[in-house]
Design an enzyme around this catalytic site. Structure first.
Site, PDB file in Angstrom:
ATOM      1  N   LYS A  52       0.835  -1.198   0.000  1.00 30.21           N
ATOM      2  CA  LYS A  52       0.000   0.000   0.000  1.00 30.21           C
ATOM      3  C   LYS A  52       0.876   1.258   0.000  1.00 30.21           C
ATOM      4  O   LYS A  52       1.882   1.334   0.695  1.00 30.21           O
ATOM      5  CB  LYS A  52      -0.904  -0.009   1.233  1.00 30.21           C
ATOM      6  CG  LYS A  52      -1.865   1.161   1.316  1.00 30.21           C
ATOM      7  CD  LYS A  52      -2.734   1.012   2.566  1.00 30.21           C
ATOM      8  CE  LYS A  52      -3.676   2.179   2.743  1.00 30.21           C
ATOM      9  NZ  LYS A  52      -4.532   1.992   3.929  1.00 30.21           N
ATOM     10  N   SER A 121      -9.327   2.468   2.069  1.00 27.85           N
ATOM     11  CA  SER A 121      -7.994   2.977   1.775  1.00 27.85           C
ATOM     12  C   SER A 121      -6.988   1.908   1.345  1.00 27.85           C
ATOM     13  O   SER A 121      -6.045   2.212   0.630  1.00 27.85           O
ATOM     14  CB  SER A 121      -7.452   3.795   2.947  1.00 27.85           C
ATOM     15  OG  SER A 121      -7.063   2.990   4.011  1.00 27.85           O
ATOM     16  N   SER A 145      -9.670   0.018   7.309  1.00 29.19           N
ATOM     17  CA  SER A 145      -9.054   0.243   5.998  1.00 29.19           C
ATOM     18  C   SER A 145      -8.491  -0.996   5.330  1.00 29.19           C
ATOM     19  O   SER A 145      -8.183  -0.959   4.145  1.00 29.19           O
ATOM     20  CB  SER A 145      -7.937   1.276   6.119  1.00 29.19           C
ATOM     21  OG  SER A 145      -8.440   2.503   6.580  1.00 29.19           O
TER      22      SER A 145
END
Length: 177
Positions: A52, A121, A145
């Protein structure tokens, strides 16, 4: 073979899913060749992994999903990236996040239905795994998330116990969560 297979699936599915910000096929293939030369060194030996974009990687830009930080090059890996590399993981690239891991959505689409959201996210990480672009990916979670995008995309996601993984090199939104 595994990295090549992942790269082929990324080529085929990325235009629709848009899970990735940065992929370096040559680096991934070099890492795989190096892993093939050694006996297994860890539980992730040679396994392609997505990261990420709120987690720093010394060999790739970290933009935190924001145009403000686009192209920024950190000097060191975030702790989870260090651990993944130490376990033998081959970092394939950086996955899309919402801006600063908050509300402004990224470009990622749900791989099962492009009209649906990928969830939150860590959407790029969850979508990349769900689209079989990589067998695993690292996300982050302050408030759902990781587990929400995993559920929306139909894959397994989990949040480790608070304080278990050091946050060095990671965008931190809240010390309490």
């Amino acid at each position: 073979e595994l990295v090549r297979s992942c790269l082929h699936r990324i080529d085929a599915r990325e235009p629709r899913v848009r899970a990735w910000l940065n992929i370096d096929p040559d680096r991934a293939l070099r890492a795989a060749r190096e892993a093939d030369k050694r006996p297994p060194e860890g539980v992730l030996h040679g396994l392609p992994i997505g990261v990420k974009d709120v987690l720093d990687t010394a060999d790739m830009p970290s933009g935190y999903g924001s145009p403000i930080w686009e192209g920024w090059r950190p000097k060191a890996d975030a702790a989870p990236v260090v651990w993944a590399r130490q376990a033998g993981g081959a970092i394939m690239g950086k996955t899309v996040t919402t801006e600063f891991a908050t509300f402004t959505p990224g470009k990622t689409r749900n791989p099962h239905d492009n009209e649906r959201t990928p969830g939150g996210s860590s959407s790029g990480s969850a979508a990349a795994v769900a689209a079989q672009m990589v067998p695993g990916a690292i996300g982050s979670q302050t408030n759902g998330s990781t587990i929400r995008p995993a559920a929306f995309c139909g894959v397994v996601g989990f949040k480790p116990t608070h304080g278990l993984i050091p946050r060095s090199g990671a965008l931190m939104l809240s010390r309490a969560l």
